[in-house]
Design a protein around this motif. Sequence first.
Motif, PDB file in Angstrom:
ATOM      1  N   GLU A  19       1.142  -1.279   0.448  1.00  0.00           N
ATOM      2  CA  GLU A  19      -0.377  -0.321  -0.317  1.00  0.00           C
ATOM      3  C   GLU A  19       1.124   1.045  -0.258  1.00  0.00           C
ATOM      4  O   GLU A  19       1.837   1.655   0.961  1.00  0.00           O
ATOM      5  CB  GLU A  19      -0.917   0.207   1.383  1.00  0.00           C
ATOM      6  N   PRO A  20       0.984   2.647  -0.831  1.00  0.00           N
ATOM      7  CA  PRO A  20       1.505   2.889  -1.308  1.00  0.00           C
ATOM      8  C   PRO A  20       1.458   4.360  -0.415  1.00  0.00           C
ATOM      9  O   PRO A  20       2.420   4.595   0.283  1.00  0.00           O
ATOM     10  CB  PRO A  20       1.588   4.103  -2.834  1.00  0.00           C
ATOM     11  N   GLY A  21       0.525   3.431   1.150  1.00  0.00           N
ATOM     12  CA  GLY A  21       0.404   5.304   1.839  1.00  0.00           C
ATOM     13  C   GLY A  21       1.361   4.432   3.348  1.00  0.00           C
ATOM     14  O   GLY A  21       1.381   5.194   4.251  1.00  0.00           O
ATOM     15  N   ASP A  22       1.283   2.956   3.507  1.00  0.00           N
ATOM     16  CA  ASP A  22       1.896   2.484   4.660  1.00  0.00           C
ATOM     17  C   ASP A  22       2.837   3.258   4.300  1.00  0.00           C
ATOM     18  O   ASP A  22       4.047   3.086   3.960  1.00  0.00           O
ATOM     19  CB  ASP A  22       1.884   0.798   4.081  1.00  0.00           C
ATOM     20  N   PRO A  23       3.955   3.368   6.052  1.00  0.00           N
ATOM     21  CA  PRO A  23       4.795   4.380   6.048  1.00  0.00           C
ATOM     22  C   PRO A  23       5.989   2.944   6.458  1.00  0.00           C
ATOM     23  O   PRO A  23       7.268   3.277   6.112  1.00  0.00           O
ATOM     24  CB  PRO A  23       4.693   3.513   7.955  1.00  0.00           C
ATOM     25  N   GLY A  24       5.454   1.853   5.995  1.00  0.00           N
ATOM     26  CA  GLY A  24       7.081   0.607   5.559  1.00  0.00           C
ATOM     27  C   GLY A  24       7.069   0.122   4.369  1.00  0.00           C
ATOM     28  O   GLY A  24       7.300  -0.564   3.718  1.00  0.00           O
ATOM     29  N   ALA A  25       6.498   1.382   3.516  1.00  0.00           N
ATOM     30  CA  ALA A  25       6.082   0.626   2.082  1.00  0.00           C
ATOM     31  C   ALA A  25       8.031   0.921   1.567  1.00  0.00           C
ATOM     32  O   ALA A  25       7.958  -0.411   0.582  1.00  0.00           O
ATOM     33  CB  ALA A  25       4.998   1.765   1.452  1.00  0.00           C
ATOM     34  N   PHE A  26       8.582   1.761   1.936  1.00  0.00           N
ATOM     35  CA  PHE A  26       9.874   1.730   1.221  1.00  0.00           C
ATOM     36  C   PHE A  26      10.509   0.543   1.254  1.00  0.00           C
ATOM     37  O   PHE A  26      11.136  -0.088   0.441  1.00  0.00           O
ATOM     38  CB  PHE A  26      10.557   3.132   1.620  1.00  0.00           C
ATOM     39  N   VAL A  27      10.244   0.041   2.700  1.00  0.00           N
ATOM     40  CA  VAL A  27      11.118  -0.591   3.103  1.00  0.00           C
ATOM     41  C   VAL A  27      10.594  -2.304   2.284  1.00  0.00           C
ATOM     42  O   VAL A  27      11.795  -3.065   1.976  1.00  0.00           O
ATOM     43  CB  VAL A  27      11.619  -1.135   4.663  1.00  0.00           C
ATOM     44  N   THR A  28       9.437  -2.522   2.268  1.00  0.00           N
ATOM     45  CA  THR A  28       8.925  -3.322   1.748  1.00  0.00           C
ATOM     46  C   THR A  28       9.177  -3.272   0.353  1.00  0.00           C
ATOM     47  O   THR A  28       9.605  -4.690  -0.394  1.00  0.00           O
ATOM     48  CB  THR A  28       7.126  -3.658   1.562  1.00  0.00           C
ATOM     49  N   ILE A  29       9.565  -2.357  -0.627  1.00  0.00           N
ATOM     50  CA  ILE A  29       9.350  -2.892  -1.989  1.00  0.00           C
ATOM     51  C   ILE A  29      11.109  -2.852  -2.725  1.00  0.00           C
ATOM     52  O   ILE A  29      11.301  -3.548  -2.790  1.00  0.00           O
ATOM     53  CB  ILE A  29       9.209  -0.346  -2.807  1.00  0.00           C
ATOM     54  N   PHE A  30      12.016  -1.606  -0.704  1.00  0.00           N
ATOM     55  CA  PHE A  30      13.707  -2.373  -1.517  1.00  0.00           C
ATOM     56  C   PHE A  30      13.001  -3.867  -1.264  1.00  0.00           C
ATOM     57  O   PHE A  30      14.558  -4.187  -2.503  1.00  0.00           O
ATOM     58  CB  PHE A  30      14.074  -1.428  -0.401  1.00  0.00           C
ATOM     59  N   VAL A  31      13.271  -4.630   0.047  1.00  0.00           N
ATOM     60  CA  VAL A  31      13.108  -5.612  -0.042  1.00  0.00           C
ATOM     61  C   VAL A  31      12.087  -6.695  -1.129  1.00  0.00           C
ATOM     62  O   VAL A  31      12.799  -7.759  -1.645  1.00  0.00           O
ATOM     63  CB  VAL A  31      12.453  -6.549   1.276  1.00  0.00           C
ATOM     64  N   ASN A  32      11.749  -5.988  -1.364  1.00  0.00           N
ATOM     65  CA  ASN A  32      10.754  -7.276  -2.991  1.00  0.00           C
ATOM     66  C   ASN A  32      12.082  -7.004  -3.781  1.00  0.00           C
ATOM     67  O   ASN A  32      12.090  -7.481  -4.909  1.00  0.00           O
ATOM     68  CB  ASN A  32       9.683  -6.797  -3.549  1.00  0.00           C
ATOM     69  N   MET A  68      15.696  -6.849  -4.189  1.00  0.00           N
ATOM     70  CA  MET A  68      16.639  -7.376  -3.575  1.00  0.00           C
ATOM     71  C   MET A  68      16.124  -8.515  -3.521  1.00  0.00           C
ATOM     72  O   MET A  68      17.377  -9.379  -3.846  1.00  0.00           O
ATOM     73  CB  MET A  68      17.052  -6.816  -2.256  1.00  0.00           C
ATOM     74  N   ARG A  69      15.116  -8.744  -3.945  1.00  0.00           N
ATOM     75  CA  ARG A  69      14.677 -10.797  -4.149  1.00  0.00           C
ATOM     76  C   ARG A  69      14.929 -10.969  -5.251  1.00  0.00           C
ATOM     77  O   ARG A  69      15.083 -11.985  -5.810  1.00  0.00           O
ATOM     78  CB  ARG A  69      13.147 -10.612  -3.431  1.00  0.00           C
ATOM     79  N   LEU A  70      14.510  -9.692  -6.266  1.00  0.00           N
ATOM     80  CA  LEU A  70      14.713 -10.057  -7.793  1.00  0.00           C
ATOM     81  C   LEU A  70      15.735 -10.636  -8.161  1.00  0.00           C
ATOM     82  O   LEU A  70      16.261 -10.666  -9.750  1.00  0.00           O
ATOM     83  CB  LEU A  70      13.857  -8.999  -8.853  1.00  0.00           C
ATOM     84  N   VAL A  71      17.138 -10.093  -7.061  1.00  0.00           N
ATOM     85  CA  VAL A  71      18.909  -9.475  -7.923  1.00  0.00           C
ATOM     86  C   VAL A  71      19.195 -11.448  -7.853  1.00  0.00           C
ATOM     87  O   VAL A  71      19.073 -11.764  -6.936  1.00  0.00           O
ATOM     88  CB  VAL A  71      19.815  -8.881  -6.491  1.00  0.00           C
ATOM     89  N   PRO A  72      19.912 -11.748  -8.458  1.00  0.00           N
ATOM     90  CA  PRO A  72      20.508 -13.319  -9.327  1.00  0.00           C
ATOM     91  C   PRO A  72      21.677 -13.227  -8.323  1.00  0.00           C
ATOM     92  O   PRO A  72      23.184 -13.364  -8.201  1.00  0.00           O
ATOM     93  CB  PRO A  72      20.851 -12.986 -10.336  1.00  0.00           C
ATOM     94  N   TRP A  73      21.641 -13.466  -6.570  1.00  0.00           N
ATOM     95  CA  TRP A  73      22.836 -12.789  -5.551  1.00  0.00           C
ATOM     96  C   TRP A  73      24.017 -14.505  -5.709  1.00  0.00           C
ATOM     97  O   TRP A  73      24.990 -13.959  -5.580  1.00  0.00           O
ATOM     98  CB  TRP A  73      22.182 -13.070  -4.019  1.00  0.00           C
TER      99      TRP A  73
END
Length: 93
Positions: free
Chosen positions: A13-26, A28-33
């Motif tokens: 949810e874009p208005g959620d206070p933790g949206a930035f962290v959630t998008i960042f984690v998502n 990072m999951r796309l990176v072929p580590w």
Amino acid sequence: MDELLAKATQGVEPGDPGAFVTIFVNLMRLVPWGQLILWQGVFLVVAVALGAWRGRLAATLGATLLFGPFGWVVPFLPRRAVRPPPLPGSKNR
């Protein structure tokens, strides 16, 4: 690009206070580590070989850790000239 944004913002949810962290984690999951770590290991093996061959192992390893395969240039760079220590009582320090 739209697909990446859709994957990154899935369930956020874009208005959620933790949206930035959630998008960042998502994202990072796309990176072929696994592949990135494997290639870095290959780069370090080549750096050890070049550094040992040219006598600049530590400098080559450090540069390769920072710059990847571009650090392989370091053993081929000229070394700094070693100056003798200043004489006692001289003004040049």
